[in-house]
Design an enzyme around this catalytic site. Sequence first.
Site, short mmCIF file in Angstrom:
data_model
loop_
_atom_site.label_atom_id
_atom_site.label_comp_id
_atom_site.label_asym_id
_atom_site.label_seq_id
_atom_site.Cartn_x
_atom_site.Cartn_y
_atom_site.Cartn_z
N ASP A 133 0.87 -1.17 0.00
CA ASP A 133 0.00 0.00 0.00
C ASP A 133 0.91 1.23 0.00
O ASP A 133 1.11 1.87 1.03
CB ASP A 133 -0.86 -0.04 1.27
CG ASP A 133 -2.19 0.65 1.11
OD1 ASP A 133 -2.55 0.99 -0.02
OD2 ASP A 133 -2.89 0.82 2.13
N HIS A 140 -12.43 2.53 8.03
CA HIS A 140 -11.64 1.83 9.04
C HIS A 140 -12.37 1.83 10.39
O HIS A 140 -12.18 0.92 11.20
CB HIS A 140 -10.28 2.51 9.23
CG HIS A 140 -9.40 2.44 8.03
ND1 HIS A 140 -9.45 3.39 7.03
CD2 HIS A 140 -8.46 1.54 7.65
CE1 HIS A 140 -8.56 3.08 6.10
NE2 HIS A 140 -7.95 1.96 6.45
N ARG A 196 -4.84 12.48 -0.10
CA ARG A 196 -4.62 11.26 -0.89
C ARG A 196 -5.30 11.36 -2.26
O ARG A 196 -4.99 10.58 -3.16
CB ARG A 196 -5.13 10.04 -0.13
CG ARG A 196 -4.42 9.80 1.20
CD ARG A 196 -5.18 8.78 2.05
NE ARG A 196 -5.22 7.47 1.42
CZ ARG A 196 -6.06 6.51 1.78
NH1 ARG A 196 -6.97 6.73 2.73
NH2 ARG A 196 -6.02 5.34 1.17
N ASP A 212 -11.14 -4.17 -0.59
CA ASP A 212 -10.37 -3.47 0.42
C ASP A 212 -10.20 -4.45 1.58
O ASP A 212 -10.81 -5.53 1.62
CB ASP A 212 -11.09 -2.19 0.85
CG ASP A 212 -10.15 -1.12 1.38
OD1 ASP A 212 -9.01 -1.47 1.77
OD2 ASP A 212 -10.54 0.06 1.42
N ARG A 225 4.21 3.09 3.11
CA ARG A 225 4.54 1.95 3.96
C ARG A 225 6.00 1.55 3.85
O ARG A 225 6.51 0.83 4.71
CB ARG A 225 3.67 0.74 3.60
CG ARG A 225 2.17 1.00 3.61
CD ARG A 225 1.67 1.55 4.92
NE ARG A 225 0.22 1.62 4.95
CZ ARG A 225 -0.47 2.45 5.71
NH1 ARG A 225 0.18 3.31 6.50
NH2 ARG A 225 -1.79 2.45 5.70
N LYS A 272 -8.34 2.87 -6.77
CA LYS A 272 -9.17 2.70 -5.58
C LYS A 272 -9.76 4.05 -5.16
O LYS A 272 -9.22 5.10 -5.52
CB LYS A 272 -8.35 2.10 -4.43
CG LYS A 272 -7.19 2.97 -3.93
CD LYS A 272 -6.39 2.26 -2.87
CE LYS A 272 -5.32 3.17 -2.29
NZ LYS A 272 -4.46 2.49 -1.33
N HIS A 273 -10.90 4.09 -4.43
CA HIS A 273 -11.69 2.99 -3.90
C HIS A 273 -13.06 3.02 -4.58
O HIS A 273 -13.86 3.88 -4.26
CB HIS A 273 -11.90 3.13 -2.40
CG HIS A 273 -10.62 3.35 -1.63
ND1 HIS A 273 -10.00 4.59 -1.54
CD2 HIS A 273 -9.86 2.48 -0.91
CE1 HIS A 273 -8.91 4.48 -0.78
NE2 HIS A 273 -8.80 3.22 -0.39
#
Length: 400
Positions: free
Chosen positions: A139, A250, A207, A326, A147, A237-238
Amino acid sequence: MGSTRCRRAIPRFLAHGLLVLTCVAVAACATDTPPGAGSTTTSAYAMTSSSSSSAVVPVRLPPVTGCGADKLNSMTVRQKLAQLITVGVTGTADAQSIVNSEQIGGIFVGSWTDKSILQSGAAARISRTAKIPLMVTVDQEGGRVSRLSSLGIDGVSARELAKKTPAQVKAIATEVGRKLRNLGVTVDFAPVVDVSDESDNEVIGDRSFSNNPATVTKYAGAYAAGLQAAGITPVYKHFPGHGHGSGDSHLGVVRTPPLSQLQTSDLVPYRTLLQNPGDAAVMVGHLIVPGLTNGLPASISRPAIQMLRTGVGYNGPRFNGVIFSDDLSGMAAISAQYPIEQAVEKFILAGGDVALWLSTDRVGSVLDTLERAVRAGRLAPPRLNAKVLRIFRAKGVVNC
């Protein structure tokens, strides 16, 4: 994938043409071997559950003809189902163990993963020595969702990238892709195609390239082209659009504006980008869309996934690439309602191809659940084979 918050380490807890024959012992079924060329039957599979001592139940399926027939006819049903799974790993030993035991289709290198799996070349080696190459996924968006910054792969947010030219963005993405490829990564869950005017630190926020669909289309396309030039599969995405959602999936349920509104905003980039997607895949979000998903998250809604697959419902093109979920285990929009076994089954039966979640511990029970879906006729063999073929094309296993 990705969040405004740092994720803590994830602990390791966590009937179409069917002829069903019941065997009284494993040995009784062991005589059923994969067929050779010209065989009139296909492989049998066995219930090899790590969570129960169920009787072994082989299933004979009609032989496959056409594209990928040799490869598909050599696989058991469980091996095919395992290709539909990509899971987060803690490090090299964890990855090697689950690939050895279940021959899964992919691994996910998350923020909690020991990055030596990439630095040492272990991920590439595990993929190379597997019966079928792995998807090695990360990711890595840039900005807040970087990451692999500890390995020197970093960059500015999408919103900052949109201040450059598309040519510059493609070049940046190509360089990121080369670094990823050198580490053994094959799939990057980027770019974000969400259309958003949220402030920078909100769940999508910076983002997103822009709140202008045309700008998002232009820059997301450039970024995806750069990754593909380096041999990395980009993932848009998404779907169908998180940028104007009510919150953070989340943390809980997220509702988007109605489908009629998404048509003129969030779905616009997909309408263009998927006209000629190359090797790109798409990730479906856990988003409740009024007028489309009937109160379910899009990731487990057949109408939502079929809209993406067929283009019907948003005037888009047919999409024949891989559809990822996801994260199905670490995002409350799904995990608060369904255990991982149910979540994966619902996603696969809704039309998805690769189910993604964050731990290896329940892969066996997930595969048991999917095997029961095949045995009961809920997942028909042609649908399963079509999913595996899409994955094989993305991996370069078949070229037809």
